[in-house]
Design a protein around this motif. Structure first.
Motif, mmCIF file in Angstrom:
data_model
loop_
_atom_site.group_PDB
_atom_site.id
_atom_site.type_symbol
_atom_site.label_atom_id
_atom_site.label_comp_id
_atom_site.label_asym_id
_atom_site.label_seq_id
_atom_site.Cartn_x
_atom_site.Cartn_y
_atom_site.Cartn_z
ATOM 1 N N ILE A 44 0.833 -1.198 0.000
ATOM 2 C CA ILE A 44 0.000 0.000 0.000
ATOM 3 C C ILE A 44 0.869 1.250 0.000
ATOM 4 N N GLY A 45 1.871 1.254 0.879
ATOM 5 C CA GLY A 45 2.749 2.415 0.953
ATOM 6 C C GLY A 45 3.660 2.335 2.157
ATOM 7 N N PRO A 46 4.734 3.125 2.181
ATOM 8 C CA PRO A 46 5.694 3.090 3.294
ATOM 9 C C PRO A 46 5.098 3.543 4.622
ATOM 10 N N LEU A 47 4.201 4.531 4.595
ATOM 11 C CA LEU A 47 3.568 4.994 5.828
ATOM 12 C C LEU A 47 2.737 3.880 6.453
ATOM 13 N N GLN A 48 1.946 3.215 5.627
ATOM 14 C CA GLN A 48 1.102 2.127 6.123
ATOM 15 C C GLN A 48 1.947 0.962 6.647
ATOM 16 N N LEU A 49 3.042 0.670 5.943
ATOM 17 C CA LEU A 49 3.927 -0.410 6.383
ATOM 18 C C LEU A 49 4.560 -0.077 7.721
ATOM 19 N N ALA A 51 3.364 1.912 10.058
ATOM 20 C CA ALA A 51 2.341 1.872 11.100
ATOM 21 C C ALA A 51 1.990 0.429 11.470
ATOM 22 N N ALA A 52 1.800 -0.419 10.461
ATOM 23 C CA ALA A 52 1.452 -1.812 10.729
ATOM 24 C C ALA A 52 2.600 -2.542 11.404
ATOM 25 N N SER A 53 3.820 -2.253 10.981
ATOM 26 C CA SER A 53 4.983 -2.956 11.524
ATOM 27 C C SER A 53 5.165 -2.687 13.010
ATOM 28 N N ILE A 54 4.971 -1.430 13.417
ATOM 29 C CA ILE A 54 5.169 -1.118 14.830
ATOM 30 C C ILE A 54 4.103 -1.781 15.703
ATOM 31 N N VAL A 55 2.899 -1.925 15.153
ATOM 32 C CA VAL A 55 1.842 -2.607 15.902
ATOM 33 C C VAL A 55 2.111 -4.108 15.966
ATOM 34 N N LEU A 56 2.444 -4.692 14.819
ATOM 35 C CA LEU A 56 2.638 -6.139 14.754
ATOM 36 C C LEU A 56 3.918 -6.589 15.455
ATOM 37 N N ASN A 57 4.973 -5.781 15.342
ATOM 38 C CA ASN A 57 6.267 -6.196 15.892
ATOM 39 C C ASN A 57 6.482 -5.791 17.343
ATOM 40 N N VAL A 58 5.751 -4.796 17.802
ATOM 41 C CA VAL A 58 5.925 -4.346 19.186
ATOM 42 C C VAL A 58 4.691 -4.678 20.016
ATOM 43 N N LEU A 59 3.555 -4.113 19.639
ATOM 44 C CA LEU A 59 2.355 -4.259 20.450
ATOM 45 C C LEU A 59 1.833 -5.697 20.454
ATOM 46 N N GLU A 60 1.702 -6.279 19.268
ATOM 47 C CA GLU A 60 1.163 -7.630 19.200
ATOM 48 C C GLU A 60 2.116 -8.641 19.820
ATOM 49 N N GLU A 61 3.420 -8.476 19.606
ATOM 50 C CA GLU A 61 4.381 -9.399 20.202
ATOM 51 C C GLU A 61 4.360 -9.297 21.719
ATOM 52 N N PHE A 62 4.184 -8.084 22.220
ATOM 53 C CA PHE A 62 4.054 -7.889 23.663
ATOM 54 C C PHE A 62 2.842 -8.654 24.182
ATOM 55 N N GLN A 128 2.378 11.171 12.483
ATOM 56 C CA GLN A 128 1.566 10.588 11.411
ATOM 57 C C GLN A 128 1.561 9.065 11.494
ATOM 58 N N ILE A 129 2.734 8.488 11.751
ATOM 59 C CA ILE A 129 2.834 7.036 11.883
ATOM 60 C C ILE A 129 2.067 6.565 13.116
ATOM 61 N N SER A 130 2.217 7.286 14.225
ATOM 62 C CA SER A 130 1.565 6.905 15.480
ATOM 63 C C SER A 130 0.041 6.937 15.355
ATOM 64 N N GLY A 191 -7.321 -1.119 2.271
ATOM 65 C CA GLY A 191 -6.205 -0.520 2.975
ATOM 66 C C GLY A 191 -5.808 -1.196 4.269
ATOM 67 N N ILE A 192 -5.161 -0.423 5.139
ATOM 68 C CA ILE A 192 -4.598 -0.965 6.368
ATOM 69 C C ILE A 192 -5.690 -1.422 7.335
ATOM 70 N N ILE A 193 -6.823 -0.750 7.332
ATOM 71 C CA ILE A 193 -7.937 -1.157 8.200
ATOM 72 C C ILE A 193 -8.512 -2.480 7.711
ATOM 73 N N GLY A 194 -8.586 -2.621 6.391
ATOM 74 C CA GLY A 194 -9.027 -3.895 5.827
ATOM 75 C C GLY A 194 -8.104 -5.030 6.215
#
Length: 260
Positions: A44-49, A51-62, A128-130, A191-194
């Motif tokens: 989709i784009g670098p911004l979306q990547l 945002a998703a990466s920080i959630v998946l790699n930090v929040l979800e892993e936690f 913006q990412i947050s 998009g990212i919500i989907g």
């Protein structure tokens, strides 16, 4: 003598891989759900990547570290129940683990809801990412409760050597997850919500498939819900929380290593 020892070693190794092989497939398939999500969001784009990466790699892993620890606490007790031929206790342990895992999911929910200020203020991410990561995290809240149901069931089935069933379910759900991402993220452009909603649906399917198999799989260890799940609950909670802390510390060490 050496030939006999080698045969015994080969026999034991074969038995080990009959259990370990499907267990590895299960873990890899479930881990790959987040990996596939990142891959599709990355298109989709670098911004979306980001945002998703920080959630998946930090929040979800936690969250996964805690959930897996809570769910794994019943593993030792389940093994003892199988050895003592008290299979009915497997269902009791799973229900206790469900109760504690769901309570943990409720406690973790505010972290997902407040992900945006946490990422921006505490972790120093760009605003913006947050903000986008916060929206993504809110839509992923249902996965917390699917984690809470999944891991205790996984230990319940593994204790009874139903590992190939777990591997088959996890692999099938991963395939469906890829298909759903291709349709709703790549083709329909949700998009990212989907992508977050697709992740929710995939984990829901994983849990439902295991519940259906557990209920209709002729298990002597599952006799339905029981009030016995509330007995000895404080001692079980203490064991589960200790396991969760150890799992979280392992996650923390990996996180510090990756981001140092």
């Amino acid at each position: 003598m050496a030939t006999t020892a080698l045969r015994r070693y080969g026999s034991q190794l074969k038995k080990m891989w009959e259990i370990a092989g499907p267990a590895m497939i299960t873990e890899i398939s479930q881990f790959s759900i987040a990996l596939v999500t990142s891959a599709f969001v990355g298109h989709i784009g670098p911004l979306q990547l980001a945002a998703a990466s920080i959630v998946l790699n930090v929040l979800e892993e936690f969250a996964l570290g805690f959930m897996l620890g809570i769910g794994s606490a019943s593993e030792t007790l389940s093994g003892q129940a199988v050895g003592a031929e008290k299979l009915y206790m497997l269902g009791i342990y799973m229900q206790r683990s469900w109760l504690l895992s769901i309570a943990t999911a409720l406690l973790l929910t505010p972290i997902y809801v407040l992900a945006s200020p946490i990422f921006h203020t505490l972790l120093g991410q760009e605003k913006q990412i947050s903000e986008l990561a916060g929206r993504f995290a809110v839509w992923m809240v249902p996965q917390l409760f699917f984690f809470a149901l999944n891991f205790p069931m996984q230990k319940f089935l593994q204790a009874q050597s139903r590992v190939w069933v777990l591997a088959g379910i996890s692999s099938a759900v991963l395939s469906v997850h890829v298909l759903l991402n291709w349709v709703f993220v790549s083709k329909l452009g949700y998009g990212i919500i989907g992508a977050a909603v697709v992740g929710d649906v995939s984990w829901f399917l994983l849990v439902v498939a295991q519940v259906v198999y557990m209920v209709w799989g002729s298990f002597d260890s599952w006799t339905g819900f029981s009030t016995k799940a509330f007995s000895s609950f404080p001692a079980f909670a203490k064991l589960s929380l200790a396991s969760a802390v150890l799992s979280w510390l392992a996650f923390l060490g990996l996180f510090l290593f990756e981001y140092s």
